[in-house]
Structures are given as C-alpha cells and as structure tokens.
Design an enzyme around this catalytic site. Structure first.
Site, PDB file in Angstrom:
ATOM      1  CG  ASP A   1      -0.145  -0.055   2.427  1.00 26.95           C
ATOM      2  OD1 ASP A   1       0.810  -0.707   2.611  1.00 26.95           O
ATOM      3  OD2 ASP A   1      -0.797   0.507   3.587  1.00 26.95           O
TER       4      ASP A   1
ATOM      5  CD  GLU B   1       4.276   0.729   6.775  1.00 25.70           C
ATOM      6  OE1 GLU B   1       4.764   1.302   7.618  1.00 25.70           O
ATOM      7  OE2 GLU B   1       3.892   1.442   5.659  1.00 25.70           O
TER       8      GLU B   1
END
EC number: 3.5.1.14
Length: 408
Positions: free
Chosen positions: A82, A147
């Site tokens: 991400d 994350e």
C-alpha cells in the site's frame, strides 16, 4: 545509465514502473491488482507463491526461493504494497502514471516508499537465479498490506500466525529511507508510536462569565506540559550533532476537539498527540509521566491510547553479530558507506523485531532527497538500478551465512 529511448529502457525499470501504476493507495488500495502482479512474477521466476488472508480482504503474499539447506533459518525480505494518499493538484505528473522525465526521474507515489525495494528484491532474485546461484538459506519475500495505516491488518497479525512461524525467519530486511548524501542509511531500531488522546472535563456555562475549573483551562495545562517536554527534546537534539532524530522522543499536537457554540463553555474538551518514543526510554516510567501531567492539571483529566507500541527492539550493529557482519561486509565490498540510525517513524519491522527476529531497514537510495509521503515523490532510474545491484550482493551474503550456534 539513464535511458532516454523508451525502447531501450532497462527491463527492471519497466517492471518498476508497471508496479507503480497499480493504484494501491489508501484508503481503498487495489490489493487484488498487486497480488495478480506478484503471482505473475512468481510464475516467471519459478518461485512458489503462498497467499495468507489474515482478515477478510487483507492478504499476505509470500514468494519463496528454497535454499539448499532448508533446515537453516531463512532470510525474510519484507515490503508493503500500500501507499499513502496524494494531492494530485500539487504533483507535476499523475502520481500513478509512473512518468519518467528526460533526466531519468520517475515520478510516482510509492517510488521511494516502498515499491522500489519490492522490485529490487524481485530483480535481485531473478538475476541470481539466472546466473545459476544457489544458497544454503531459503529466501522468503513477503508483500504485506496495511502498513501505511499501522499494519494492524497486515504484519501485526501475520507474525502471530502459524504460516509466519513456518517461514522460520532468522533475519529480516525491510524499508528504510533515502539519504541525500553519498552515504546509505540503515535502520537497526525505531521509535514506538504512541497516539494519545487527553480528555478534560470541567464546569460548563455561559461564555460571558468567568467560570472556574473549566475543561479548557485544565487541557491547556496538559498541552503546556507536553509541549514543554517537546521543546526539551528538540533542544537536546539540536545541541548534540551526533544525535539523529530517531534517538530522541518527538511529540506533536495533532487534534483539538470540543465545544458546541461560541457562547457556551464546553464541559468536555480533548487533545490528541502523536508521540514517537525513542527505544531507550523506560516505557512504564514515561506512561507514569503522562499520568502526572494529567493529574497536575486538575480533577477530571484523563488519557487513553489510540495506539501504543511498547516492545522496541534493537538489532545489533557490531561485527560480533554474524548478521550485521554479513550485511556490513557486503556493503563494504561494494564500497558503500553506511550510517546506522534509529528510524524516526514506524515500519512493519517493529512487529518482526518484537517476535525476536533481527531486522534492518534499508532502502538503497543515496544522493536522493527524502520524499516519501511528499508531493512529487520520485526516484532516479540509475539509483533504482544500483539498488538492484546492491540487493544482489546483500542476498548473496546473507543467504550464505553459515550455520550459527543454536541453529539446526
């Protein structure tokens, strides 16, 4: 070397740009697109591909290159899929086009944080396999979600699962930061994120009166205490040229809430703070300090944690440690200057270290401004390609570390 002719672009750069175009931006990342991309990489490289769904919709993808001695603990190469949101109006180019300018700079969200490292892992493995290398230790590449919003639906859960234990990781690499100088920064620990919400209650009333014991007065005292601590840490950092930002505790006031109308004194107000606690701080003592600041402000002042990490670990960085010796030795052989530091923010490495696995954060981007999370995040293709060379050398060294005492 920089390639200006698209037809002569290095295949690793082309692959990097392809990955950057997958829009895995928070809060709605295209994780499916990333997984499909990684599955194809596994197929092309002849690697096994395992998918572990830690919660519905959040999948860890693991690509594995078996070692010749699978009984040895493995090397874990972690990266997150991400990326953080963008404000397109502030970008010179579409942040998901992976535009490359005439000088060789690739503009894209994730170019530094951290899709470059993901592709460097893959391309280093591809190169080593194509050259016929085999190493004693298995290499696992983990590609994890979530994350950028704390890793609570990613690595934090994954390290608790049997699938993670089955990887038998002995040492891990994860993300670092760019370095604008000739040196390369390597992170051996990181500060612990504490997100704290202080709530103050007091007497309400009409705003035309001098009301005693208001929520605002007491909250002001807490804010003043915390900001005084912030200034003390800032001055400590500035006074010591040998200290880096990660070695002190930072705090910022990030939210103020309260009130219903201009002419009504509120009964409740709150302030939210983002603390990044240095790893050498006594966590219990620091929490007691927070309690004292609230108590000193008066009755009805409390605090709660929105996030609290209390297991900071430090990976050894002396030559007596075999992992550091292998890592730093490989860097020395490539004439790289290393600057070991404590990471100032938080990465998934904290979850890996917390379960007893030594980890280093390393993004091989020297001569590069730190632009993660910034407008016009970019990386020069030559720096990216050198990173592939660097990871090729690192993997050769780390996967060849001989059997250590206590390993079976």
């Amino acid at each position: 070397m920089t390639t200006k002719d698209p037809e002569s672009e290095h295949p690793s750069v082309t692959l990097f740009r392809q990955y950057l175009r997958i829009c895995t931006v928070q809060p709605n990342p295209d994780y499916g697109g990333a997984i499909t991309f990684l599955e194809e990489r596994a197929r092309q490289l002849g690697l096994s591909c395992q998918k572990i769904e830690v919660v519905p919709g959040f999948v860890i993808t693991v690509l594995t290159w078996p070692g010749t001695n699978p009984s040895l603990p493995s090397i874990l190469l972690n990266s997150h899929t991400d990326v953080v949101p963008v404000f397109k109006e502030h970008w010179h180019h579409d942040p998901f086009e992976a535009f490359k300018d005439s000088e060789g700079y690739i503009y894209a969200r994730g170019s530094q944080d951290m899709k470059s490292v993901s592709i460097q892992y893959l391309e280093a493995v591809r190169r080593l396999k194509s050259e016929g290398h085999r190493f004693p230790r298995t290499i696992h590449m983990t590609f994890v979600p979530d994350e950028e919003v704390g890793g609570h639906k990613g690595m934090e859960l994954f390290v608790k699962r049997p699938e993670f234990q089955a990887l038998r990781a002995g040492f891990a690499l994860d993300e670092g930061l760019a370095n604008p100088t000739d040196a390369f920064t390597v992170f051996y620990s990181e500060r612990s994120p504490w997100w704290v919400r202080v709530t103050s209650t007091g007497k309400p009333g009409h705003a035309s009166r001098f009301i005693e014991d208001t929520a605002a007065e007491k909250l002001h005292k807490v804010i003043s205490s915390i900001l005084a601590f912030r200034e003390k840490e800032r001055q400590r950092l500035q006074a010591n040229p040998h200290l880096k930002e990660g070695a002190v505790t930072s705090v910022n006031l990030t939210k103020l809430e309260g009130g219903v109308a201009y002419n009504v004194v509120p009964a409740t107000m709150s302030a939210s703070f983002d603390f990044r606690v240095a790893p050498d701080v006594d966590m219990k003592a620091f929490e007691k300090q927070l309690q004292r600041w609230c108590q000193e402000a008066g009755e009805g002042v409390t605090f709660e944690f929105a996030q609290k990490f209390t297991e900071p670990r430090m990976t050894p960085t002396d030559d007596s440690d075999p992992w550091w010796a292998a890592f730093s030795g490989a860097c020395k052989a490539m004439n790289l200057t290393l600057e070991p530091e404590i990471f100032p923010a938080a990465t998934d490495s904290r979850y890996i270290r917390a379960v007893g696995i030594p980890a280093l954060g390393f993004s091989p981007m020297n001569r590069t401004p730190v632009l993660l999370h910034d407008h016009n995040e970019r990386l020069h293709e030559d720096i990216f390609l050198r990173g592939v060379d660097i990871y090729t050398g690192l993997l050769s060294a780390l996967a060849s570390v001989p059997t250590l005492p206590g390993e079976s």
